[in-house]
Write a protein that holds these residues in place. Structure first.
Motif, PDB file in Angstrom:
ATOM      1  N   ARG A 165       0.274  -0.493  -6.197  1.00  0.00           N
ATOM      2  CA  ARG A 165      -1.186  -0.414  -6.284  1.00  0.00           C
ATOM      3  C   ARG A 165      -1.816  -1.742  -6.670  1.00  0.00           C
ATOM      4  O   ARG A 165      -2.984  -1.809  -7.004  1.00  0.00           O
ATOM      5  N   ASP A 166      -1.045  -2.803  -6.591  1.00  0.00           N
ATOM      6  CA  ASP A 166      -1.572  -4.117  -6.950  1.00  0.00           C
ATOM      7  C   ASP A 166      -2.236  -4.797  -5.762  1.00  0.00           C
ATOM      8  O   ASP A 166      -2.271  -6.015  -5.664  1.00  0.00           O
ATOM      9  N   GLU A 167      -2.779  -3.981  -4.834  1.00  0.00           N
ATOM     10  CA  GLU A 167      -3.494  -4.491  -3.680  1.00  0.00           C
ATOM     11  C   GLU A 167      -4.675  -3.572  -3.397  1.00  0.00           C
ATOM     12  O   GLU A 167      -4.548  -2.356  -3.464  1.00  0.00           O
ATOM     13  N   TRP A 168      -5.824  -4.179  -3.120  1.00  0.00           N
ATOM     14  CA  TRP A 168      -7.049  -3.428  -2.853  1.00  0.00           C
ATOM     15  C   TRP A 168      -7.676  -3.951  -1.573  1.00  0.00           C
ATOM     16  O   TRP A 168      -7.612  -5.141  -1.281  1.00  0.00           O
ATOM     17  N   SER A 169      -8.303  -3.066  -0.828  1.00  0.00           N
ATOM     18  CA  SER A 169      -8.969  -3.449   0.411  1.00  0.00           C
ATOM     19  C   SER A 169     -10.437  -3.059   0.312  1.00  0.00           C
ATOM     20  O   SER A 169     -10.768  -1.943  -0.110  1.00  0.00           O
ATOM     21  N   VAL A 170     -11.312  -3.982   0.673  1.00  0.00           N
ATOM     22  CA  VAL A 170     -12.758  -3.755   0.618  1.00  0.00           C
ATOM     23  C   VAL A 170     -13.307  -3.931   2.028  1.00  0.00           C
ATOM     24  O   VAL A 170     -13.108  -4.973   2.652  1.00  0.00           O
ATOM     25  N   GLY A 171     -13.967  -2.905   2.525  1.00  0.00           N
ATOM     26  CA  GLY A 171     -14.544  -2.978   3.861  1.00  0.00           C
ATOM     27  C   GLY A 171     -15.689  -3.978   3.918  1.00  0.00           C
ATOM     28  O   GLY A 171     -16.420  -4.177   2.954  1.00  0.00           O
ATOM     29  N   CYS A 172     -15.805  -4.643   5.058  1.00  0.00           N
ATOM     30  CA  CYS A 172     -16.899  -5.575   5.289  1.00  0.00           C
ATOM     31  C   CYS A 172     -17.113  -5.653   6.793  1.00  0.00           C
ATOM     32  O   CYS A 172     -16.530  -4.885   7.555  1.00  0.00           O
ATOM     33  N   ARG A 173     -17.938  -6.567   7.218  1.00  0.00           N
ATOM     34  CA  ARG A 173     -18.149  -6.834   8.636  1.00  0.00           C
ATOM     35  C   ARG A 173     -18.043  -8.334   8.854  1.00  0.00           C
ATOM     36  O   ARG A 173     -18.268  -9.117   7.937  1.00  0.00           O
ATOM     37  N   ASP A 174     -17.699  -8.719  10.078  1.00  0.00           N
ATOM     38  CA  ASP A 174     -17.717 -10.139  10.388  1.00  0.00           C
ATOM     39  C   ASP A 174     -19.106 -10.490  10.922  1.00  0.00           C
ATOM     40  O   ASP A 174     -19.996  -9.636  10.971  1.00  0.00           O
ATOM     41  N   LEU A 175     -19.308 -11.736  11.304  1.00  0.00           N
ATOM     42  CA  LEU A 175     -20.627 -12.162  11.754  1.00  0.00           C
ATOM     43  C   LEU A 175     -21.066 -11.469  13.043  1.00  0.00           C
ATOM     44  O   LEU A 175     -22.262 -11.378  13.328  1.00  0.00           O
TER      45      LEU A 175
ATOM     46  N   VAL B 113      -2.465  -9.099  -6.234  1.00  0.00           N
ATOM     47  CA  VAL B 113      -1.872  -9.880  -7.309  1.00  0.00           C
ATOM     48  C   VAL B 113      -0.561 -10.438  -6.773  1.00  0.00           C
ATOM     49  O   VAL B 113       0.313  -9.684  -6.334  1.00  0.00           O
ATOM     50  N   SER B 114      -0.417 -11.756  -6.813  1.00  0.00           N
ATOM     51  CA  SER B 114       0.793 -12.399  -6.314  1.00  0.00           C
ATOM     52  C   SER B 114       1.936 -12.221  -7.308  1.00  0.00           C
ATOM     53  O   SER B 114       1.728 -11.793  -8.446  1.00  0.00           O
ATOM     54  N   SER B 115       3.132 -12.593  -6.872  1.00  0.00           N
ATOM     55  CA  SER B 115       4.304 -12.434  -7.744  1.00  0.00           C
ATOM     56  C   SER B 115       4.228 -13.307  -8.996  1.00  0.00           C
ATOM     57  O   SER B 115       4.891 -13.014  -9.985  1.00  0.00           O
ATOM     58  N   ASP B 116       3.401 -14.366  -8.962  1.00  0.00           N
ATOM     59  CA  ASP B 116       3.248 -15.201 -10.156  1.00  0.00           C
ATOM     60  C   ASP B 116       1.940 -14.891 -10.900  1.00  0.00           C
ATOM     61  O   ASP B 116       1.390 -15.737 -11.593  1.00  0.00           O
ATOM     62  N   ASP B 117       1.459 -13.654 -10.733  1.00  0.00           N
ATOM     63  CA  ASP B 117       0.281 -13.137 -11.445  1.00  0.00           C
ATOM     64  C   ASP B 117      -0.996 -13.922 -11.179  1.00  0.00           C
ATOM     65  O   ASP B 117      -1.818 -14.125 -12.065  1.00  0.00           O
ATOM     66  N   LYS B 118      -1.191 -14.355  -9.954  1.00  0.00           N
ATOM     67  CA  LYS B 118      -2.451 -14.957  -9.518  1.00  0.00           C
ATOM     68  C   LYS B 118      -3.204 -13.924  -8.694  1.00  0.00           C
ATOM     69  O   LYS B 118      -2.602 -13.100  -8.006  1.00  0.00           O
ATOM     70  N   ILE B 119      -4.521 -13.962  -8.743  1.00  0.00           N
ATOM     71  CA  ILE B 119      -5.342 -13.047  -7.957  1.00  0.00           C
ATOM     72  C   ILE B 119      -5.698 -13.751  -6.650  1.00  0.00           C
ATOM     73  O   ILE B 119      -6.213 -14.864  -6.654  1.00  0.00           O
ATOM     74  N   VAL B 120      -5.396 -13.086  -5.537  1.00  0.00           N
ATOM     75  CA  VAL B 120      -5.560 -13.677  -4.211  1.00  0.00           C
ATOM     76  C   VAL B 120      -6.565 -12.852  -3.410  1.00  0.00           C
ATOM     77  O   VAL B 120      -6.472 -11.623  -3.375  1.00  0.00           O
ATOM     78  N   LEU B 121      -7.530 -13.538  -2.783  1.00  0.00           N
ATOM     79  CA  LEU B 121      -8.475 -12.896  -1.864  1.00  0.00           C
ATOM     80  C   LEU B 121      -8.130 -13.341  -0.453  1.00  0.00           C
ATOM     81  O   LEU B 121      -7.987 -14.533  -0.204  1.00  0.00           O
ATOM     82  N   VAL B 122      -8.019 -12.384   0.452  1.00  0.00           N
ATOM     83  CA  VAL B 122      -7.743 -12.683   1.851  1.00  0.00           C
ATOM     84  C   VAL B 122      -8.915 -12.165   2.667  1.00  0.00           C
ATOM     85  O   VAL B 122      -9.177 -10.962   2.710  1.00  0.00           O
TER      86      VAL B 122
END
Length: 67
Positions: free
Chosen positions: A4-14, A25-34
């Motif tokens: 559960r260390d991953e979340w998805s948020v809906g959005c739209r592109d341009l 959350v990465s394996s070294d406890d950093k928060i990553v946005l994709v």
């Protein structure tokens, strides 16, 4: 880390197509946005609230893992 260390948020592109911004959350406890590949993420007010909640939840996960 739990699954559960991953979340998805809906959005739209341009172009108005449905996409997702992913927070994890990465394996070294950093928060990553994709963001959508090669796209801008357009968020409405409710989506911003969901992104904020996902970021908050990720911070809680990181805080629970001592360095």
């Amino acid at each position: 880390m739990s699954g559960r260390d991953e979340w998805s948020v809906g959005c739209r592109d341009l172009a108005g197509r449905r996409r997702d911004v992913t927070v994890f959350v990465s394996s070294d406890d950093k928060i990553v946005l994709v963001a959508p590949p090669g796209e801008a993420a357009v968020l409405g007010p409710l989506d911003v609230g969901r992104l904020r909640a996902a970021l908050r939840d990720a911070v809680v996960v990181v805080a629970q893992h001592p360095e």
